[in-house]
Design a protein around this motif. Structure first.
Motif, PDB file in Angstrom:
ATOM      1  N   SER A 276       0.847  -1.196   0.000  1.00  0.00           N
ATOM      2  CA  SER A 276       0.000   0.000   0.000  1.00  0.00           C
ATOM      3  C   SER A 276       0.881   1.244   0.000  1.00  0.00           C
ATOM      4  O   SER A 276       2.103   1.159   0.201  1.00  0.00           O
ATOM      5  N   GLY A 277       0.272   2.387  -0.220  1.00  0.00           N
ATOM      6  CA  GLY A 277       0.941   3.670  -0.069  1.00  0.00           C
ATOM      7  C   GLY A 277       2.186   3.838  -0.928  1.00  0.00           C
ATOM      8  O   GLY A 277       2.219   3.441  -2.102  1.00  0.00           O
ATOM      9  N   ILE A 278       3.208   4.443  -0.348  1.00  0.00           N
ATOM     10  CA  ILE A 278       4.443   4.735  -1.077  1.00  0.00           C
ATOM     11  C   ILE A 278       5.108   3.461  -1.567  1.00  0.00           C
ATOM     12  O   ILE A 278       5.648   3.404  -2.679  1.00  0.00           O
ATOM     13  N   GLY A 279       5.093   2.411  -0.752  1.00  0.00           N
ATOM     14  CA  GLY A 279       5.716   1.160  -1.147  1.00  0.00           C
ATOM     15  C   GLY A 279       5.084   0.579  -2.400  1.00  0.00           C
ATOM     16  O   GLY A 279       5.789   0.165  -3.332  1.00  0.00           O
ATOM     17  N   LEU A 280       3.765   0.543  -2.449  1.00  0.00           N
ATOM     18  CA  LEU A 280       3.072   0.000  -3.617  1.00  0.00           C
ATOM     19  C   LEU A 280       3.306   0.876  -4.842  1.00  0.00           C
ATOM     20  O   LEU A 280       3.554   0.353  -5.946  1.00  0.00           O
ATOM     21  N   ALA A 281       3.246   2.188  -4.675  1.00  0.00           N
ATOM     22  CA  ALA A 281       3.496   3.087  -5.806  1.00  0.00           C
ATOM     23  C   ALA A 281       4.910   2.895  -6.347  1.00  0.00           C
ATOM     24  O   ALA A 281       5.139   2.922  -7.562  1.00  0.00           O
ATOM     25  N   THR A 282       5.875   2.670  -5.451  1.00  0.00           N
ATOM     26  CA  THR A 282       7.251   2.422  -5.876  1.00  0.00           C
ATOM     27  C   THR A 282       7.360   1.115  -6.645  1.00  0.00           C
ATOM     28  O   THR A 282       8.009   1.047  -7.702  1.00  0.00           O
ATOM     29  N   ALA A 283       6.729   0.067  -6.129  1.00  0.00           N
ATOM     30  CA  ALA A 283       6.763  -1.230  -6.810  1.00  0.00           C
ATOM     31  C   ALA A 283       6.190  -1.113  -8.220  1.00  0.00           C
ATOM     32  O   ALA A 283       6.756  -1.663  -9.181  1.00  0.00           O
ATOM     33  N   ARG A 284       5.101  -0.393  -8.355  1.00  0.00           N
ATOM     34  CA  ARG A 284       4.488  -0.230  -9.677  1.00  0.00           C
ATOM     35  C   ARG A 284       5.407   0.524 -10.633  1.00  0.00           C
ATOM     36  O   ARG A 284       5.539   0.167 -11.809  1.00  0.00           O
ATOM     37  N   GLN A 285       6.069   1.564 -10.129  1.00  0.00           N
ATOM     38  CA  GLN A 285       6.940   2.343 -11.002  1.00  0.00           C
ATOM     39  C   GLN A 285       8.191   1.572 -11.396  1.00  0.00           C
ATOM     40  O   GLN A 285       8.660   1.661 -12.539  1.00  0.00           O
ATOM     41  N   LEU A 286       8.741   0.786 -10.483  1.00  0.00           N
ATOM     42  CA  LEU A 286       9.898  -0.039 -10.830  1.00  0.00           C
ATOM     43  C   LEU A 286       9.506  -1.087 -11.863  1.00  0.00           C
ATOM     44  O   LEU A 286      10.267  -1.373 -12.798  1.00  0.00           O
ATOM     45  N   ARG A 287       8.324  -1.672 -11.723  1.00  0.00           N
ATOM     46  CA  ARG A 287       7.866  -2.663 -12.694  1.00  0.00           C
ATOM     47  C   ARG A 287       7.640  -2.011 -14.047  1.00  0.00           C
ATOM     48  O   ARG A 287       8.004  -2.582 -15.093  1.00  0.00           O
ATOM     49  N   ALA A 288       7.060  -0.821 -14.068  1.00  0.00           N
ATOM     50  CA  ALA A 288       6.810  -0.122 -15.331  1.00  0.00           C
ATOM     51  C   ALA A 288       8.114   0.200 -16.049  1.00  0.00           C
ATOM     52  O   ALA A 288       8.149   0.284 -17.286  1.00  0.00           O
ATOM     53  N   ALA A 289       9.191   0.352 -15.268  1.00  0.00           N
ATOM     54  CA  ALA A 289      10.506   0.650 -15.847  1.00  0.00           C
ATOM     55  C   ALA A 289      11.243  -0.603 -16.290  1.00  0.00           C
ATOM     56  O   ALA A 289      12.360  -0.509 -16.805  1.00  0.00           O
ATOM     57  N   GLY A 290      10.658  -1.773 -16.073  1.00  0.00           N
ATOM     58  CA  GLY A 290      11.242  -2.992 -16.601  1.00  0.00           C
ATOM     59  C   GLY A 290      11.855  -3.940 -15.604  1.00  0.00           C
ATOM     60  O   GLY A 290      12.384  -4.989 -15.981  1.00  0.00           O
ATOM     61  N   ALA A 291      11.809  -3.631 -14.316  1.00  0.00           N
ATOM     62  CA  ALA A 291      12.394  -4.509 -13.306  1.00  0.00           C
ATOM     63  C   ALA A 291      11.452  -5.660 -12.970  1.00  0.00           C
ATOM     64  O   ALA A 291      10.228  -5.557 -13.136  1.00  0.00           O
ATOM     65  N   VAL A 292      12.016  -6.759 -12.510  1.00  0.00           N
ATOM     66  CA  VAL A 292      11.240  -7.824 -11.875  1.00  0.00           C
ATOM     67  C   VAL A 292      11.052  -7.406 -10.426  1.00  0.00           C
ATOM     68  O   VAL A 292      12.038  -7.210  -9.697  1.00  0.00           O
ATOM     69  N   VAL A 293       9.817  -7.242  -9.996  1.00  0.00           N
ATOM     70  CA  VAL A 293       9.558  -6.627  -8.691  1.00  0.00           C
ATOM     71  C   VAL A 293       8.834  -7.595  -7.769  1.00  0.00           C
ATOM     72  O   VAL A 293       7.753  -8.099  -8.086  1.00  0.00           O
ATOM     73  N   HIS A 294       9.446  -7.830  -6.624  1.00  0.00           N
ATOM     74  CA  HIS A 294       8.853  -8.609  -5.552  1.00  0.00           C
ATOM     75  C   HIS A 294       8.349  -7.648  -4.475  1.00  0.00           C
ATOM     76  O   HIS A 294       8.988  -6.623  -4.200  1.00  0.00           O
ATOM     77  N   VAL A 295       7.233  -7.996  -3.868  1.00  0.00           N
ATOM     78  CA  VAL A 295       6.622  -7.164  -2.834  1.00  0.00           C
ATOM     79  C   VAL A 295       6.382  -8.031  -1.603  1.00  0.00           C
ATOM     80  O   VAL A 295       5.816  -9.128  -1.709  1.00  0.00           O
ATOM     81  N   ALA A 296       6.817  -7.560  -0.452  1.00  0.00           N
ATOM     82  CA  ALA A 296       6.589  -8.290   0.797  1.00  0.00           C
ATOM     83  C   ALA A 296       5.711  -7.468   1.721  1.00  0.00           C
ATOM     84  O   ALA A 296       5.885  -6.251   1.845  1.00  0.00           O
ATOM     85  N   GLY A 297       4.770  -8.140   2.376  1.00  0.00           N
ATOM     86  CA  GLY A 297       3.893  -7.476   3.327  1.00  0.00           C
ATOM     87  C   GLY A 297       3.304  -8.480   4.291  1.00  0.00           C
ATOM     88  O   GLY A 297       3.348  -9.692   4.059  1.00  0.00           O
ATOM     89  N   ARG A 298       2.727  -7.974   5.382  1.00  0.00           N
ATOM     90  CA  ARG A 298       2.179  -8.866   6.411  1.00  0.00           C
ATOM     91  C   ARG A 298       0.743  -9.269   6.140  1.00  0.00           C
ATOM     92  O   ARG A 298       0.287 -10.304   6.599  1.00  0.00           O
ATOM     93  N   SER A 299       0.003  -8.426   5.416  1.00  0.00           N
ATOM     94  CA  SER A 299      -1.440  -8.613   5.294  1.00  0.00           C
ATOM     95  C   SER A 299      -1.795  -9.592   4.178  1.00  0.00           C
ATOM     96  O   SER A 299      -1.534  -9.339   2.990  1.00  0.00           O
ATOM     97  N   LYS A 300      -2.423 -10.689   4.558  1.00  0.00           N
ATOM     98  CA  LYS A 300      -2.890 -11.669   3.575  1.00  0.00           C
ATOM     99  C   LYS A 300      -3.917 -11.046   2.643  1.00  0.00           C
ATOM    100  O   LYS A 300      -3.901 -11.283   1.428  1.00  0.00           O
ATOM    101  N   GLU A 301      -4.794 -10.198   3.191  1.00  0.00           N
ATOM    102  CA  GLU A 301      -5.843  -9.587   2.392  1.00  0.00           C
ATOM    103  C   GLU A 301      -5.252  -8.637   1.350  1.00  0.00           C
ATOM    104  O   GLU A 301      -5.673  -8.619   0.187  1.00  0.00           O
ATOM    105  N   ARG A 302      -4.261  -7.833   1.762  1.00  0.00           N
ATOM    106  CA  ARG A 302      -3.657  -6.898   0.815  1.00  0.00           C
ATOM    107  C   ARG A 302      -2.886  -7.635  -0.273  1.00  0.00           C
ATOM    108  O   ARG A 302      -2.886  -7.224  -1.441  1.00  0.00           O
ATOM    109  N   LEU A 303      -2.216  -8.711   0.085  1.00  0.00           N
ATOM    110  CA  LEU A 303      -1.486  -9.486  -0.920  1.00  0.00           C
ATOM    111  C   LEU A 303      -2.435 -10.141  -1.907  1.00  0.00           C
ATOM    112  O   LEU A 303      -2.152 -10.214  -3.107  1.00  0.00           O
ATOM    113  N   GLU A 304      -3.582 -10.611  -1.414  1.00  0.00           N
ATOM    114  CA  GLU A 304      -4.578 -11.193  -2.319  1.00  0.00           C
ATOM    115  C   GLU A 304      -5.124 -10.122  -3.262  1.00  0.00           C
ATOM    116  O   GLU A 304      -5.322 -10.379  -4.462  1.00  0.00           O
TER     117      GLU A 304
END
Length: 239
Positions: free
Chosen positions: A13-41
Motif C-alpha cells: 500500500s501507499g508509497i511502497g506500492l506506488a514504488t513497486a508499480r513504477q519499478l515494474r513499469a521501468a522494466g524490473a522484476v519486482v517482488h513485494v513483501a507485506g504482512r497482510s494476507k488480504e492486501r497481498l490477495e
C-alpha cells in the motif's frame, strides 16, 4: 533496466506500492513483501505482474526466506512504517513509542541486515523515513526520534557497505492510508490547511514520493544521501 530485480518490503500500500508499480513499469522484476494476507490477495488481482510474498519485515527468518526465494537482489526498498509515536511529548505513551521503534526502526534494520548477503555488488538500499526527523512540528518528537535514528545511519552505512549504495527518502505529508485513522472530513480539512502553507501548495501523492524512491534506488551516483520529498515542509512553520 536489463531485467534488474527489486524487493519492496512494506509494498502492499501507499508509497511502497506506488514504488513497486513504477519499478515494474521501468522494466524490473519486482517482488513485494507485506504482512497482510488480504492486501497481498488484492495485489495479485490489481497488479499480477508484481510477485507477492507474505512476510513481516521485523522477522528476520521470514525476510530471509523471501530473499532465498528471490536469489540475487539489485534494489531493496524498505517502506515499513507504523501509526504510533505521535502526540504531545508530555502525554506521549512511551510504550506506543517503543512499538513505533519496533515497527519502523527495528523492522527496517532487520530487513536490511537479512538482505545484505543477497544484495549485488552494485545494488542499493533505499529506506523511507519522514521529514519529522528534520522539522520542529509540535507533537512529532516521537516520530522524529524514530526517523532521525534511521537517517543517522545512512552516511556511515554508505561508506561501510560500498560499493553498494545506501540512501533514504524523507517524505512530508502524503495522502496515503497512513492517515486512515482520521475521519475523511477531518483529514481533508487538515490537508487543505497544510497545503495552503506549503511552498508547493499541495499535499503529495504516493506516486510523487515513489518517483524519488525510484531515483534513489536506481541512480548509481547517489549514495549516503537523504532526499527530502516534503513539498517544502521543512522550510515553513505549520500553524
Amino acid at each position: 533496466m536489463n531485467e534488474r530485480t527489486a524487493l519492496v518490503v512494506g509494498g502492499t500500500s501507499g508509497i511502497g506500492l506506488a514504488t513497486a508499480r513504477q519499478l515494474r513499469a521501468a522494466g524490473a522484476v519486482v517482488h513485494v513483501a507485506g504482512r497482510s494476507k488480504e492486501r497481498l490477495e488484492a495485489l495479485a488481482v490489481s497488479d499480477p505482474e508484481l510477485i507477492g510474498h507474505r512476510a513481516d519485515g521485523g522477522d528476520r527468518e521470514q525476510v530471509a526466506a523471501v530473499l532465498e526465494a528471490i536469489g540475487t537482489l539489485d534494489w531493496l526498498v524498505v517502506a515499513l512504517s507504523g501509526a504510533e509515536g505521535a502526540g504531545p511529548f508530555a502525554e506521549l505513551d512511551l510504550g506506543a513509542l517503543r512499538g513505533a521503534f519496533e515497527a519502523k526502526f527495528w523492522g527496517q534494520l532487520t530487513t536490511v541486515q537479512a538482505a545484505l548477503p543477497h544484495l549485488s555488488e552494485n545494488g542499493s538500499v533505499t529506506l523511507v523515513t519522514a521529514i519529522s526527523a528534520r522539522t520542529g512540528l509540535p507533537g512529532t518528537a516521537g516520530l522524529a526520534a524514530v526517523n532521525g535514528a534511521l537517517e543517522a545511519m545512512i552516511r556511515p552505512l554508505a561508506v561501510e557497505l560500498a560499493p553498494r549504495r545506501i540512501n533514504a527518502v524523507s517524505p512530508g505529508l502524503v495522502d496515503t492510508p497512513w492517515w486512515s485513522g482520521l475521519p475523511q472530513d477531518a483529514r481533508e480539512s487538515y490537508f487543505a490547511q497544510v497545503a495552503a502553507q506549503l511552498p508547493t501548495r499541495r499535499i503529495a501523492s504516493a506516486e510523487d514520493v515513489a518517483e524519488v524512491v525510484v531515483l534513489a534506488a536506481t541512480n548509481r551516483n547517489l549514495t549516503g544521501t537523504v532526499l527530502e520529498a516534503d513539498g517544502g515542509l521543512r522550510l515553513t512553520t505549520i500553524n
